[in-house]
Scaffold this active site. Sequence first.
Site, PDB file in Angstrom:
ATOM      1  N   LYS A 128       0.835  -1.212   0.000  1.00 45.30           N
ATOM      2  CA  LYS A 128       0.000   0.000   0.000  1.00 45.30           C
ATOM      3  C   LYS A 128       0.869   1.260   0.000  1.00 45.30           C
ATOM      4  O   LYS A 128       0.654   2.174  -0.787  1.00 45.30           O
ATOM      5  CB  LYS A 128      -0.924  -0.036   1.230  1.00 45.30           C
ATOM      6  CG  LYS A 128      -1.861   1.146   1.340  1.00 45.30           C
ATOM      7  CD  LYS A 128      -3.099   0.793   2.152  1.00 45.30           C
ATOM      8  CE  LYS A 128      -2.873   0.836   3.649  1.00 45.30           C
ATOM      9  NZ  LYS A 128      -2.672   2.207   4.179  1.00 45.30           N
ATOM     10  N   SER A 129       1.852   1.304   0.887  1.00 35.92           N
ATOM     11  CA  SER A 129       2.710   2.497   0.974  1.00 35.92           C
ATOM     12  C   SER A 129       3.415   2.766  -0.352  1.00 35.92           C
ATOM     13  O   SER A 129       3.519   3.914  -0.797  1.00 35.92           O
ATOM     14  CB  SER A 129       3.786   2.294   2.048  1.00 35.92           C
ATOM     15  OG  SER A 129       3.201   2.219   3.315  1.00 35.92           O
ATOM     16  N   SER A 142       7.438   8.819  12.059  1.00 33.39           N
ATOM     17  CA  SER A 142       6.326   8.698  11.112  1.00 33.39           C
ATOM     18  C   SER A 142       6.806   8.937   9.696  1.00 33.39           C
ATOM     19  O   SER A 142       7.318  10.008   9.371  1.00 33.39           O
ATOM     20  CB  SER A 142       5.236   9.717  11.462  1.00 33.39           C
ATOM     21  OG  SER A 142       4.399   9.930  10.342  1.00 33.39           O
ATOM     22  N   ASP A 193       1.792  -1.409  11.923  1.00 35.47           N
ATOM     23  CA  ASP A 193       0.499  -1.784  11.325  1.00 35.47           C
ATOM     24  C   ASP A 193       0.133  -3.249  11.594  1.00 35.47           C
ATOM     25  O   ASP A 193      -1.009  -3.661  11.358  1.00 35.47           O
ATOM     26  CB  ASP A 193       0.525  -1.546   9.809  1.00 35.47           C
ATOM     27  CG  ASP A 193       0.554  -0.056   9.471  1.00 35.47           C
ATOM     28  OD1 ASP A 193       0.239   0.774  10.344  1.00 35.47           O
ATOM     29  OD2 ASP A 193       0.916   0.273   8.321  1.00 35.47           O
TER      30      ASP A 193
END
Length: 429
Positions: free
Chosen positions: A23-24, A168, A316
């Site tokens: 996804k990233s 982050s 995650d």
Amino acid sequence: MTVVTVNKKEVGLNGTIRVPGDKSISHRAVMFGAIAEGTTTVEGFLAGEDCLSTIDCFRKLGVRIEQNGENVTIEGKGWDGLKEPSEILDVGNSGTTTRLMLGILATRPFHSVLIGDDSIAKRPMARVTTPLREMGSHIDGRENGQFTPLSVRGGQTKGIAYESKVASAQVKSAILLAGLQSEGVTSVSEPALSRDHTERMLEAYGVEVKREGLKVSVEGGQVLKAQHITVPGDVSSAAFFLVAAAIVPGSKVTLQGVGMNPTRSGIVDVLLEMGATMNVMNERLAGGEPIADITIETSSLKGIEISGDLIPRLIDEIPVIAVLATQAEGKTVIRDAEELKVKETNRIDTVVSELKKLGASIKATDDGMIIEGKTSLHGASVSSYGDHRIGMAMAIAGLITEGSVEIERSEAIAVSYPNFFEHIEELQK
Ligand code: S3P
């Protein structure tokens, strides 16, 4: 609202699957292609709702993008190819779309408005709007730019040396993207290394990125050149099947082409430390990212402590690691994970409340959770609360509960893993 019922597997999970694209990396391939010069092609793209939101937003910014399943073509016309949108940019449920796009829009000389769903409206945006304002961008929004809806009027910005309080990748990426069109040098340092897909992919697009330990810097005025990007399988999606195979009796599963970027592979370290029988094979590179095939079988597991620099490497995966820990002998302690509170849901609350409903011995702490195993779980009605990873973690738990697990709001799973239930079925044939 969709409700799915998952039943215990009397026979194990067996077979080979290829999990969907990362996804990233899929988000970044599209965004960077949109600001690059020339035609970028992407293979292995994740056609999940989050990444489709990214495509939709960049189309509204005037970029021609064709998407056909896992193949995407982006007609980049450089930074100036982005045009003032006549419609609101809807990011859906996607934090990555919101924060990285803010970094790009921060330097564009036009006005745009970003909005998302109920979950996005609760997620903290000051962590990116504050440094982007410091660079000179005009950003406003609810509660003085802390929450969506947000509006941006970009323009000439100047580089900053930013010390982020959180590890982050979304914060780091937003600032670096703005830095590419700002005066002078922009640097970001972080307290622990977060995923480095932006650094790797910007280099692939021809940008010079300087990395020194926990600090990354870029010089302004750099142009991206169109690329062909191969997206590896998402280790965060693979995690659900790694855990499933480890805890469902009689299982042996192979996952092909899984991304093994060291900033993401904490789940593999955890499984090995807990005593899982697994084998990481055929390590190779795909599109500048390490990938491998992983075979894992039903294992007897022991509880461990998960904390410190390991946390950003598996943030995650914590919902499904909690499920795993219910089947490990002894105590598993997860610490230093307060970032869980600002994900798609407050994942300390949602993981603990839903696993308790299944009979787990689990308790929330200020910065994580403590799980006592090994426990026999039982069926119950639970909810994803609109959080894809909570929905999938509950489905994996449902494979071993006495009695069925009914998952409300299971449609959220399409955010990152549209064929999740098909893969469960495939492994039972
Ligand atoms: C992501 C970074 C992480 C992660 C998210 C995707 C990214 O968030 O949890 O699912 O693609 O950069 P943070 O940057 O907020 O840690």
